[in-house]
Design an enzyme around this catalytic site. Structure first.
Site, PDB file in Angstrom:
ATOM      1  CE1 TYR A 107       6.015   1.186  -3.687  1.00 60.16           C
ATOM      2  CE2 TYR A 107       4.778   1.752  -5.657  1.00 60.16           C
ATOM      3  CZ  TYR A 107       5.117   2.004  -4.338  1.00 60.16           C
ATOM      4  OH  TYR A 107       4.576   3.080  -3.696  1.00 60.16           O
ATOM      5  CG  HIS A 108       2.106  -1.495  -4.904  1.00 63.93           C
ATOM      6  ND1 HIS A 108       1.506  -0.608  -5.763  1.00 63.93           N
ATOM      7  CD2 HIS A 108       2.400  -0.789  -3.801  1.00 63.93           C
ATOM      8  CE1 HIS A 108       1.443   0.589  -5.195  1.00 63.93           C
ATOM      9  NE2 HIS A 108       1.990   0.494  -3.993  1.00 63.93           N
ATOM     10  CD1 TRP A 131       2.566   8.155  -0.423  1.00 61.66           C
ATOM     11  CD2 TRP A 131       0.548   7.496   0.282  1.00 61.66           C
ATOM     12  NE1 TRP A 131       1.776   7.977  -1.533  1.00 61.66           N
ATOM     13  CE2 TRP A 131       0.533   7.577  -1.132  1.00 61.66           C
ATOM     14  CE3 TRP A 131      -0.613   7.099   0.939  1.00 61.66           C
ATOM     15  CZ2 TRP A 131      -0.595   7.282  -1.890  1.00 61.66           C
ATOM     16  CZ3 TRP A 131      -1.750   6.804   0.192  1.00 61.66           C
ATOM     17  CH2 TRP A 131      -1.737   6.898  -1.209  1.00 61.66           C
ATOM     18  CB  CYS A 145      -0.932   3.207   0.892  1.00 60.63           C
ATOM     19  SG  CYS A 145      -0.167   3.151  -0.725  1.00 60.63           S
ATOM     20  CE1 TYR A 163       2.407   3.272   0.500  1.00 62.07           C
ATOM     21  CE2 TYR A 163       4.374   4.601   0.295  1.00 62.07           C
ATOM     22  CZ  TYR A 163       3.413   3.812  -0.277  1.00 62.07           C
ATOM     23  OH  TYR A 163       3.465   3.561  -1.621  1.00 62.07           O
ATOM     24  CG  HIS A 176       3.335  -0.854   0.444  1.00 63.74           C
ATOM     25  ND1 HIS A 176       1.984  -1.050   0.602  1.00 63.74           N
ATOM     26  CD2 HIS A 176       3.462   0.029  -0.564  1.00 63.74           C
ATOM     27  CE1 HIS A 176       1.326  -0.310  -0.273  1.00 63.74           C
ATOM     28  NE2 HIS A 176       2.190   0.354  -1.003  1.00 63.74           N
TER      29      HIS A 176
END
Length: 850
Positions: A707-708, A511, A449, A493, A793
């Protein structure tokens, strides 16, 4: 995403009993390699009982522990495991001193017996092959490799998978990659195709312990419901009719399966006396088309009516329907299902007949959307290459000189959590297809992240994430990681971009780290220190996410301009100008036309001062995504935003890539974003044309990318798309990727188009304002710089396309001018492409403008 304070994975991420048994079974016993002695160090809620379609309630799809086969390189988690009755297995060599070494052991259903390559006396050198004969042709989509349970020796490292219909002529490799050196089962996915024989070739032993290969079990997955080389057919003018429908309200009519809205649905009659199964749904395309698959989207707001057993038939007149072209049973979950036909059919009417409700909850059938797919035309829709397996889930990637792709996950290859001080990385060699794995310990940084910026000298700066204050630098010239000074504010993030000054700017990132406004700061490559910008608070750039700053300041879209300024153009609907001089300053740049907040959407720079924004949703998760796209133009200090054509699909968690010809491709995403879920996946990429503002569909993806996941432009003008997941023992880890060939590189028959060739005149380094004399093999029409970029992301603030002024300078030579403004050509490494008159790009030459 789980809060960073959750140091241990939640229950859904912990290992299943089977995997625990694998771990316990890895105790070393005996003295032979197949007995485990190494020659070196071993390395939801309950279903609603009522059939009534409820309003869209934004429920979470949650995590689904995968009991049994845990995908490591999962192609599609819901592909069926084929029945192995009558199958046989043969190997290039096997240990014959006892029964526990024979190839047949991989089909006996016992993980305590194994196949092992010959090890007694003189071991057979690598590579080793294991061939499965299924005795009949079937649609296959993956080989599941289960390592031995009683020791690490012989675990497969680098691998290739081939398939054949006759055992003589082999197709492939259909999948390649490198597997992690652990005891977990691995699913080696590839595009679905008909085959009788599936061959696994082990090229290396995962731990380099010796020239051995072993396996406890081999399974093969069948049709996962995603056809190869297909494209969604346009639904304009289509109609839908059902054997029965619920007419108590509009949210039950058959027409709802064609409206593009996953919140509306068709439901069989349930009020009063429910209509008994079977139920039929018939699509009339009002024209005859070649059709090769039906895509079924289960309802998004509950389980009732999910289709179980089904058949599909086609007709040209709506009266006479032939024998089923597809049949099967769909699992009782909320993922998108695709029924692949045995062959393409020319038809006008397609009829889905559902004979059971997947969960046996009642005599009901429902559907949110129905789509049909037809054969893809390469010159219109492009093609996908084989799937490459990674030893980790590629959550973040960066394109490097030398045709390399850097990828990393977290402290583990398949999960995150805590602040562990190390990161799992991998490098894909784009020339050979080989993937190498490496754990990075020396920087004390778990880089999950993170923020990422490609530096002026070609290095990669990675900040924050799980170790929220840390910053690390990767040097592709030396293949070394090093630590740099920690940030003044801990973050995860966050957004980053390089500035026109050569410094790196960071903003947001709640985050990770303690509470408080994540104001901007700047890193200097000269002093290797961070300079706070108290005049640039994150608050003006927040979305209205109900989770507050924890979600509202994530993944900002940043575009650096002249004089160290930055335009923050999303995902908040308000845009902002940011100055990074002195204490810094932030001021409104207006709203993004009529756009709402668009978290987990993205932006991409497709021309000088011109950007495209795509998709997203008002909140980070569990709110419907949008189909909308906007152009944002910078004219001096003025910012103008306008809505362009809508995408065919609503997307959040998708990825966008600008091509050398200025078009933009968007991949993956979900219409209803839920982390770690493959429900509501969008498997059809789209291509945006700045000349028309319109999107056109591209060839269907084989693997959900949500996601990811990541996507990157490669130096040969193709695109890497990969990743998704990182949720431990879940069904949605996609430790793999595939390369997409855009239509501009292909003839109608799928063969490569002739391409321009740059033959010289491109130095390793040059300066802004320089004029280069570039030579080419044949005449070309234009040149363009594409910045080497990094993605994570759904965000890639490094992407930048810069068309160059050029003029002929004699036979096969051109003067090519690099802009002098570092706000146009940010310092850093670029790929220089030459394009012919039809927009076909050359393979790029790398050049660092600094």
């Amino acid at each position: 995403m789980l809060p960073r304070r959750s140091l241990a994975p939640p229950r859904a991420l912990r290992r299943t009993p089977l995997l625990i048994a694998f771990a316990l079974g890895s105790l070393l016993i005996g003295s032979a390699p197949w007995l485990g002695v190494t020659s070196s160090a071993a390395a939801g809620r309950a279903p609603d009982p009522r059939p009534v379609p409820a309003p869209f309630d934004q429920q979470s799809a949650g995590l689904s522990p995968h009991h049994g086969i845990a995908p490591a390189n999962a192609m599609e988690p819901m592909a069926p495991v084929l029945d192995r009755t009558g199958w046989t297995a043969t190997a290039s060599d096997e240990e014959t001193t006892g029964e526990n070494g024979r190839a047949a052991n991989v089909l006996d259903g016992s993980t305590s017996t194994i196949w092992h390559s010959k090890w007694s006396a003189a071991p057979a050198p690598l590579p080793h092959t294991l061939t499965i004969d299924m005795r009949s042709t079937a649609v296959v989509s993956a080989l599941v490799y289960v390592p031995r349970t009683n020791g690490p020796n012989g675990r497969v490292g680098e691998y290739a998978v081939h398939v054949s219909t006759d055992g003589q002529s082999w197709t492939g490799p259909v999948a390649t990659g490198t597997l992690a050196d652990d005891a977990g089962p691995k699913t080696l996915g590839f595009a679905p195709q008909g085959a009788r024989f599936v061959r696994l070739t082990a090229l290396t032993e995962a731990g380099a312990r010796g020239p051995w290969t072993s396996a406890a079990e081999i399974n093969v997955l069948g049709d996962p419901g995603t056809p190869a080389a297909t494209v969604d057919l346009p639904r304009t003018g289509w109609t839908a009719a059902a054997s029965d429908e619920e007419i108590a309200g509009e949210n039950g009519r058959a027409a709802n399966v064609l409206d593009g809205d996953s919140a509306t649905l068709w439901h069989s009659k349930y009020a009063g006396a429910a209509a008994p199964l079977p139920h039929t749904l018939t699509i009339d395309m009002h024209r005859t088309s070649a059709v090769s698959a039906l895509v079924y989207h289960p309802r998004a707001n509950g389980a009732n009516g999910r289709a179980g057993a089904y058949t599909i038939a086609t007709s040209t007149d709506g009266a006479a329907f032939g024998a089923p072209v597809a049949a099967g049973t769909w699992r009782d979950d909320d993922t998108v299902k695709t029924a692949t036909f045995t062959r393409a059919e020319n038809a006008r009417f397609i009829r889905l007949t559902v004979t059971t409700e997947a969960g046996a909850r009642g005599p009901w059938t429902s559907a949110a959307e129905i789509r049909l797919s037809g054969p893809a035309a390469p010159a219109v829709h492009g093609t996908w290459d084989r799937i490459t397996g990674f030893p980790l889930v590629p959550v973040a990637t960066a394109v490097l000189p030398g045709d390399k792709l850097l990828a990393w996950s977290a402290y583990a290859v398949d999960r995150f959590g805590g602040s562990n001080g190390y990161t799992q990385t991998a490098i894909l060699d784009l020339k050979t297809g080989k993937v190498t794995q490496r754990r990075i310990d020396n920087t004390g940084h778990d880089m999950f992240c993170p923020g990422i910026a490609m530096l002026a000298d070609g290095r990669v700066l990675v900040t924050g994430g799980s170790n929220a204050e840390k910053a690390s630098v990767y040097d592709p010239a030396t293949d070394d990681w090093s630590a740099t000074t920690s940030m003044t504010i801990a973050r995860g993030y966050q957004a980053m971009t390089l500035l026109s000054t050569g410094e790196a700017f960071v903003l947001g990132g709640s985050w990770s780290g303690p509470a408080g406004d994540r104001a901007g700061e700047v890193w200097s490559p000269d002093t290797r220190t961070w300079r706070p910008l108290p005049g640039v608070p994150a608050a003006p750039a927040l979305t209205a996410d109900p989770a507050g700053p924890y979600r509202a300041d994530n993944h900002m879209w940043l575009y650096a301009t002249s004089g160290g300024k930055v335009l923050q153009l999303g995902p908040s609907k308000q845009m902002n100008w940011i100055s990074t001089t002195g204490q810094g300053a932030i001021s409104s740049a207006g709203t993004r036309a009529d756009s709402q907040d668009a978290m987990t959407g993205n932006s991409v720079s497709y021309d000088i001062g011109k950007l495209l924004t795509l998709g997203g949703s008002p909140a980070y998760e569990k709110t419907p995504a949008t189909r909308r796209a906007y152009t944002v133009g910078i004219d001096g200090g003025q910012v103008r935003a306008a809505r362009t054509g809508d995408m065919e699909y609503a997307r959040a968690f998708g990825n966008s890539v600008v091509l050398p010809d200025g078009k933009v491709a968007v991949f993956g995403g979900q219409s209803y974003p839920v982390p770690f879920s493959d429900a509501t996946s969008v498997l059809t990429p789209e291509l945006w044309d700045p000349a028309t503002g319109a999107f056109t569909p591209l060839a269907t993806m084989a693997v959900p990318r949500n996601y990811h996941s990541v996507a990157n432009l490669l130096p040969d003008g193709r695109i890497f798309s990969g990743g998704g997941g990182l949720c431990g023992d879940c069904a949605t880890n996609h430790a793999d990727g595939s390369v997409f060939t855009p239509p501009y590189l292909l003839n109608a028959d799928g063969s490569p188009k002739p391409r321009p060739v740059i033959t010289g005149g491109v130095p390793a380094r040059t300066a802004p304002g320089t004029t280069l004399t570039v030579t080419t093999q044949a005449p070309v029409a234009s040149f363009v710089l594409m910045r080497a970029a990094a993605a994570t992301h759904s965000t890639d603030n490094d992407q930048r396309r810069v068309p160059l002024a050029s003029a002929a300078a004699g036979a096969g030579a051109y003067t090519v001018s690099v802009p002098a403004d570092t706000g146009v050509v940010l310092p850093g490494t670029y790929m220089l492409f030459a394009l012919d008159g039809q927009g076909v790009p050359s393979t790029a030459r790398f050049v660092t403008v600094s």
